[in-house]
Design a protein around this motif. Sequence first.
Motif, PDB file in Angstrom:
ATOM      1  N   ALA A   1       0.838  -1.200   0.000  1.00 12.30           N
ATOM      2  CA  ALA A   1       0.000   0.000   0.000  1.00 12.30           C
ATOM      3  C   ALA A   1       0.873   1.251   0.000  1.00 12.30           C
ATOM      4  O   ALA A   1       1.818   1.372   0.786  1.00 12.30           O
ATOM      5  CB  ALA A   1      -0.923  -0.001   1.216  1.00 12.30           C
TER       6      ALA A   1
ATOM      7  N   THR B   1       4.222   2.393  -5.697  1.00 12.41           N
ATOM      8  CA  THR B   1       3.757   2.466  -7.071  1.00 12.41           C
ATOM      9  C   THR B   1       3.807   1.098  -7.740  1.00 12.41           C
ATOM     10  O   THR B   1       4.620   0.237  -7.375  1.00 12.41           O
ATOM     11  CB  THR B   1       4.605   3.443  -7.896  1.00 12.41           C
ATOM     12  OG1 THR B   1       5.935   2.924  -8.034  1.00 12.41           O
ATOM     13  CG2 THR B   1       4.658   4.810  -7.225  1.00 12.41           C
ATOM     14  N   THR B   2       2.934   0.930  -8.716  1.00 14.38           N
ATOM     15  CA  THR B   2       2.931  -0.322  -9.463  1.00 14.38           C
ATOM     16  C   THR B   2       4.244  -0.508 -10.214  1.00 14.38           C
ATOM     17  O   THR B   2       4.740  -1.630 -10.351  1.00 14.38           O
ATOM     18  CB  THR B   2       1.759  -0.350 -10.453  1.00 14.38           C
ATOM     19  OG1 THR B   2       1.836   0.797 -11.318  1.00 14.38           O
ATOM     20  CG2 THR B   2       0.424  -0.319  -9.709  1.00 14.38           C
TER      21      THR B   2
ATOM     22  N   GLU C   1       1.948  -9.267 -10.674  1.00 18.71           N
ATOM     23  CA  GLU C   1       3.182  -8.584 -11.070  1.00 18.71           C
ATOM     24  C   GLU C   1       4.322  -9.579 -11.261  1.00 18.71           C
ATOM     25  O   GLU C   1       5.115  -9.470 -12.198  1.00 18.71           O
ATOM     26  CB  GLU C   1       3.577  -7.543 -10.017  1.00 18.71           C
ATOM     27  CG  GLU C   1       2.650  -6.352  -9.935  1.00 18.71           C
ATOM     28  CD  GLU C   1       1.403  -6.628  -9.111  1.00 18.71           C
ATOM     29  OE1 GLU C   1       0.555  -5.711  -9.012  1.00 18.71           O
ATOM     30  OE2 GLU C   1       1.263  -7.737  -8.559  1.00 18.71           O
TER      31      GLU C   1
ATOM     32  N   GLU D   1      -5.422  -3.813  -6.000  1.00 13.75           N
ATOM     33  CA  GLU D   1      -5.994  -2.593  -6.573  1.00 13.75           C
ATOM     34  C   GLU D   1      -4.980  -1.458  -6.557  1.00 13.75           C
ATOM     35  O   GLU D   1      -4.207  -1.295  -5.606  1.00 13.75           O
ATOM     36  CB  GLU D   1      -7.226  -2.183  -5.759  1.00 13.75           C
ATOM     37  CG  GLU D   1      -7.919  -0.940  -6.294  1.00 13.75           C
ATOM     38  CD  GLU D   1      -9.034  -0.488  -5.374  1.00 13.75           C
ATOM     39  OE1 GLU D   1     -10.202  -0.628  -5.756  1.00 13.75           O
ATOM     40  OE2 GLU D   1      -8.727   0.015  -4.260  1.00 13.75           O
ATOM     41  N   SER D   2      -5.007  -0.661  -7.627  1.00  9.30           N
ATOM     42  CA  SER D   2      -4.174   0.539  -7.677  1.00  9.30           C
ATOM     43  C   SER D   2      -4.996   1.681  -8.254  1.00  9.30           C
ATOM     44  O   SER D   2      -5.890   1.477  -9.080  1.00  9.30           O
ATOM     45  CB  SER D   2      -2.926   0.312  -8.536  1.00  9.30           C
ATOM     46  OG  SER D   2      -3.280   0.031  -9.878  1.00  9.30           O
TER      47      SER D   2
ATOM     48  N   GLY E   1      -1.743   4.508 -10.435  1.00  6.41           N
ATOM     49  CA  GLY E   1      -0.435   3.875 -10.356  1.00  6.41           C
ATOM     50  C   GLY E   1       0.085   3.627  -8.957  1.00  6.41           C
ATOM     51  O   GLY E   1       1.254   3.272  -8.787  1.00  6.41           O
ATOM     52  N   VAL E   2      -0.777   3.781  -7.945  1.00  2.00           N
ATOM     53  CA  VAL E   2      -0.363   3.573  -6.550  1.00  2.00           C
ATOM     54  C   VAL E   2      -1.286   2.540  -5.909  1.00  2.00           C
ATOM     55  O   VAL E   2      -2.518   2.641  -6.025  1.00  2.00           O
ATOM     56  CB  VAL E   2      -0.405   4.894  -5.747  1.00  2.00           C
ATOM     57  CG1 VAL E   2      -0.027   4.644  -4.290  1.00  2.00           C
ATOM     58  CG2 VAL E   2       0.538   5.920  -6.373  1.00  2.00           C
ATOM     59  N   TYR E   3      -0.714   1.563  -5.221  1.00  2.00           N
ATOM     60  CA  TYR E   3      -1.519   0.524  -4.582  1.00  2.00           C
ATOM     61  C   TYR E   3      -2.313   1.082  -3.410  1.00  2.00           C
ATOM     62  O   TYR E   3      -1.804   1.869  -2.612  1.00  2.00           O
ATOM     63  CB  TYR E   3      -0.631  -0.617  -4.092  1.00  2.00           C
ATOM     64  CG  TYR E   3      -0.038  -1.433  -5.217  1.00  2.00           C
ATOM     65  CD1 TYR E   3      -0.821  -2.301  -5.971  1.00  2.00           C
ATOM     66  CD2 TYR E   3       1.312  -1.323  -5.541  1.00  2.00           C
ATOM     67  CE1 TYR E   3      -0.279  -3.040  -7.011  1.00  2.00           C
ATOM     68  CE2 TYR E   3       1.859  -2.059  -6.580  1.00  2.00           C
ATOM     69  CZ  TYR E   3       1.061  -2.915  -7.311  1.00  2.00           C
ATOM     70  OH  TYR E   3       1.593  -3.639  -8.348  1.00  2.00           O
ATOM     71  N   THR E   4      -3.575   0.641  -3.319  1.00  2.00           N
ATOM     72  CA  THR E   4      -4.468   1.136  -2.273  1.00  2.00           C
ATOM     73  C   THR E   4      -4.447   0.269  -1.014  1.00  2.00           C
ATOM     74  O   THR E   4      -4.942   0.699   0.028  1.00  2.00           O
ATOM     75  CB  THR E   4      -5.918   1.161  -2.789  1.00  2.00           C
ATOM     76  OG1 THR E   4      -6.354  -0.186  -3.059  1.00  2.00           O
ATOM     77  CG2 THR E   4      -6.031   1.997  -4.054  1.00  2.00           C
TER      78      THR E   4
END
Length: 259
Positions: A75, A78-79, A125, A145-146, A149-152
Amino acid sequence: MTGMPPDVEAAFFDLDNTVVRGASLFYFARGLAARGFFSRRELQGFTRRAVHYALRGEVHGHLVEVRELALAFVAGHTTAEIRGIGEEVYDEHVEAKVRPGAQALARGHLAAGAPVWLVTAAPVELADVVARRLGFTGALGTVAESVDGVYTGRLIGEPLHGPAKAEAVAALARASGWDLARCAAYSDSANDLPLLSMVGHAVAVNPDRALRRHAAAHGWPVLEFRTWQHAVRWTRRLGAAGALGAGAFVLAGLVRRGR
């Protein structure tokens, strides 16, 4: 090629102990730990829980713990960062663990014109990296989930394990127009019986005891890519609890080395 069913429209390969020796999730954890994603205390806590679940055989509970832990650690990252780590983890830990026999089977299907998909509960990934490096058509994995581009810290759907893996493959087959009765699936684990049971060509690869019994009862081919000594050792240990315990000891080793 020996062990490869003829006239297959598509082939689906499990990852852990089928294509790759060992547990990819723990290779990924090693990579994250080496990069400071885990504190020593967090690793110790996870190791205790993993051992607890392994001894009690509570596979579902352990999967929930793994999922929640992984989501918490990624969390806010970034992806692109996590995918980059996936590339490095492949080079550092996974590449040397690829089973040549499974890789040869996949290449045989590809040469015959059949798409080959990697299907795993591991993070997508990492699954994408492994599939691309091995020349597979694509990969299905557990999706975090992102947003922008950032994971939640949340999951999209369920981990691709057991029935969820079978449902994902069924959806892919429908979208691609494949007849599952003319598809093949390869796995080492009885956890994948929902997937193996819905294709026309189920193959047990390095099977655990439960899958070996099921394969014998249903006339499924059994392929063994381990050395004889390795096979005997794992036959004694295998089953979900044994696999979880092995993963716990990997993490315990990281803790002892102060990562």
